[in-house]
Design an enzyme around this catalytic site. Structure first.
Site, PDB file in Angstrom:
ATOM      1  N   SER A  39       0.877  -0.910  -0.201  1.00  0.00           N
ATOM      2  CA  SER A  39      -0.023  -0.154  -0.454  1.00  0.00           C
ATOM      3  C   SER A  39       1.193   1.421   0.179  1.00  0.00           C
ATOM      4  CB  SER A  39      -0.818   0.356   1.374  1.00  0.00           C
ATOM      5  OG  SER A  39       0.287  -0.361   2.225  1.00  0.00           O
ATOM      6  N   LYS A 100       0.851   4.801   7.172  1.00  0.00           N
ATOM      7  CA  LYS A 100       0.865   5.586   5.513  1.00  0.00           C
ATOM      8  C   LYS A 100       1.483   7.050   5.780  1.00  0.00           C
ATOM      9  CE  LYS A 100      -2.608   2.223   5.025  1.00  0.00           C
ATOM     10  NZ  LYS A 100      -2.452   1.453   3.173  1.00  0.00           N
TER      11      LYS A 100
END
Length: 245
Positions: A39, A100
Site C-alpha cells: 500500500s 501511511k
C-alpha cells in the site's frame, strides 16, 4: 564442576534487566517494523524492515507493548508534519499497526476530483514520471502512472495511480479536531483514511511514531531470507539505510 548456588539467579536477573532495557528502548526510543503489504509502494516495498522513532510525536498508551492503559492522553506531544510517513494504531480496533503518509491536519478538507487530490480546495501539484509503469497490488502486478507530488509545505514524494484511475471522485473529508487524515502512496491499492469504517480519521493518541529509515530489505518473491544461496538476488542492498522520504 560445582556451580555457585547463585549462578541461576544471577543469570535470570541479567535476562530480566536485558528485557526491561529492551522494552524501554522499544517504547521510548525506537522500534523496528516490517512492511507486509504494497500500500505504500513505491516509497516502501514488501519486505522492507524499518526503524520508527517513538519520541517524534510524544507518548501515549500505544507507545508501549500491548497498549496498557497507563496514559489517558498523549504527553510531550509534538505536532506531526504534513507528508510524514507515520505508524499508527487503526481506530477500528486500536491494536493493528498501519503505516501511511500524513496528508490532512485537523480542520483540513480533502477531496478527490477526477482522480486529482485537493487539499483545502487547492489541487496538490503532481508531475508524471515515466521511469516505471508496473507495481504490486497484493500479489498482482498492476499498470500504473508514477508521479512526484508536492504538498503545500514543500514536501515531495512519489505516488502511483492505476492507469484507469479507479478512485476518481469522493465526498469532502473534513478532518476533526485532534485527528489526522492518511493516504497510502499506492493510491488505488491502499486501505486508508478514505475508508471511514475501517480506518477513517486517526486520533493523535493513536500515533505510534515516525518512520525514519530502512535498515534491511529483501524480496520474498525471490526466496526466503533463510535461502542464503539466493541472497545476492533477494536482498535489496541498494535500500539498506535508505532514509524514508
Amino acid at each position: 564442576m560445582k556451580l555457585d548456588k547463585n549462578f541461576f539467579s544471577e543469570n535470570i536477573r541479567t535476562l530480566l534487566y536485558a528485557l526491561i532495557i529492551a522494552i524501554i528502548i522499544r517504547s521510548l526510543l525506537i522500534q523496528p517494523f516490517y512492511i507486509p503489504s504494497s500500500s505504500m509502494e513505491p516509497t516502501l516495498l514488501v519486505g522492507d524492515r524499518l526503524f520508527v522513532t517513538k519520541y517524534s510525536y510524544g507518548y501515549s498508551k500505544h507507545s508501549f507493548p500491548f497498549s496498557p492503559p497507563i496514559l489517558n492522553k498523549r504527553i510531550l506531544f509534538n505536532n506531526p508534519e504534513r507528508g510524514d510517513v507515520v505508524v499508527f494504531k487503526t481506530p477500528a480496533d486500536n491494536r493493528t499497526d498501519y503505516i501511511k503518509r500524513l496528508i490532512g491536519l485537523p480542520g483540513d478538507k480533502i477531496q478527490f476530483i477526477n482522480s486529482n487530490l485537493y487539499l483545502n480546495s487547492s489541487e496538490i501539484l503532481k508531475s508524471k514520471i515515466l521511469i516505471k509503469n508496473k507495481i504490486y497490488c497484493g500479489n498482482r502486478v498492476i499498470d500504473v502512472y508514477k508521479f512526484e507530488e508536492i504538498l503545500p509545505n514543500g514536501k515531495k514524494f512519489h505516488t502511483v495511480y492505476l492507469k484507469d484511475y479507479t478512485y476518481q471522485n469522493s465526498d469532502v473529508f473534513t478532518v476533526p479536531e485532534n485527528h489526522y487524515f492518511f493516504l497510502g502512496d499506492n493510491r488505488d491499492c491502499s486501505k486508508d483514511s478514505r475508508y471511514l469504517t475501517s480506518v477513517g480519521y486517526v486520533h493523535k493518541d493513536n500515533l505510534v511514531g515516525k518512520a525514519q529509515f530502512i535498515f534491511f530489505s529483501s524480496d520474498r518473491n525471490i526466496g526466503s531470507i533463510f535461502a542464503f544461496w539466493k541472497w545476492h538476488k533477494s536482498i535489496r542492498f541498494n535500500r539498506t539505510f535508505d532514509k524514508i522520504n
